[in-house]
Design an enzyme around this catalytic site. Structure first.
Site, PDB file in Angstrom:
ATOM      1  N   ASP A  75       0.851  -1.183   0.000  1.00  0.00           N
ATOM      2  CA  ASP A  75       0.000   0.000   0.000  1.00  0.00           C
ATOM      3  C   ASP A  75       0.888   1.234   0.000  1.00  0.00           C
ATOM      4  O   ASP A  75       1.996   1.215   0.547  1.00  0.00           O
ATOM      5  CB  ASP A  75      -0.915   0.030   1.225  1.00  0.00           C
ATOM      6  CG  ASP A  75      -1.993   1.096   1.095  1.00  0.00           C
ATOM      7  OD1 ASP A  75      -2.975   0.856   0.372  1.00  0.00           O
ATOM      8  OD2 ASP A  75      -1.836   2.165   1.708  1.00  0.00           O
ATOM      9  N   GLN A  76       0.404   2.288  -0.627  1.00  0.00           N
ATOM     10  CA  GLN A  76       1.202   3.512  -0.720  1.00  0.00           C
ATOM     11  C   GLN A  76       0.402   4.710  -0.251  1.00  0.00           C
ATOM     12  O   GLN A  76      -0.760   4.888  -0.633  1.00  0.00           O
ATOM     13  CB  GLN A  76       1.672   3.740  -2.151  1.00  0.00           C
ATOM     14  CG  GLN A  76       2.641   4.905  -2.306  1.00  0.00           C
ATOM     15  CD  GLN A  76       3.151   5.024  -3.724  1.00  0.00           C
ATOM     16  OE1 GLN A  76       2.444   5.512  -4.601  1.00  0.00           O
ATOM     17  NE2 GLN A  76       4.366   4.554  -3.973  1.00  0.00           N
TER      18      GLN A  76
END
Length: 204
Positions: A75-76
């Site tokens: 996830d970013q």
């Protein structure tokens, strides 16, 4: 270290075409399963904590349906002045993001989780890491930012720019220890995790 034989089933817990392309570079057989989780940040949650929690939840959700598999979750979260910058979803929001970020440094937190379904204890099943990337955006006029968005339409990207495409022209500098982290899957960190899990990369 877990013995390298037999090689476990490998699953990418993501619907991202960018992460799929990056993982394919390792020449390992893998499957893709989109995780079904709520990606809303928690109230008061720090950006690093959001990214790490969601990477872990994505991997764990898919691992629950694939016993014994190695599952990759990522996830970013992009941040400017401590504020999270998400996926814009529209041209207007993307333009506002780029206007806010121009001439500034933005920190991208790319969290990675490798969930080992062969480990019975859920507290020990996950390897987690947050790979940070500092991106300096050029101070460009509205007309250039608008033109870029109309050409590439990066509305599914945190930070409203595809560094692997034309969006690189918006950037002045990228500082990172893991060059693929900004695109969404830090391969240096991932190969380290996979090695610790006993996955071979070369048939010698």
């Amino acid at each position: 270290m877990i013995p390298s034989s037999p090689v476990p089933r490998l699953i990418l817990a993501s619907s991202s075409a960018y992460r799929r392309e990056l993982l394919s570079r390792l020449l390992l057989p893998f499957e893709v399963v989109a995780p079904d989780i709520d990606e809303t940040p928690l109230a008061g949650e720090a950006p690093t904590d959001t990214a790490l929690r969601l990477a872990r939840e994505k991997a764990r959700a898919v691992a629950a349906k694939a016993p014994g598999a190695l599952v990759i979750g990522s996830d970013q979260v992009a941040t400017l002045d401590g504020e999270q910058i998400g996926k814009p979803g529209s041209h207007a929001v993307a333009l506002a993001q780029l206007q806010k970020m121009r001439g500034r440094e933005v920190v991208f937190h790319t969290a990675l989780c490798l969930w080992d379904g062969r480990v019975a204890d859920p507290e020990r099943a996950a390897q987690l890491q947050d790979v940070q990337v500092v991106v300096a955006f050029r101070d460009l006029p509205d007309a250039e930012l608008d033109a870029y968005l109309r050409i590439e339409q990066p509305y599914d990207c945190a930070g409203s720019a595809k560094n692997e495409g034309l969006g690189i022209a918006l950037l002045e500098r990228i500082d990172s220890s893991d060059p693929t982290a900004l695109t969404g899957l830090p391969l240096i960190a991932l190969t380290s995790m996979l090695r610790r899990a006993g996955v071979p990369f070369f048939n010698l």
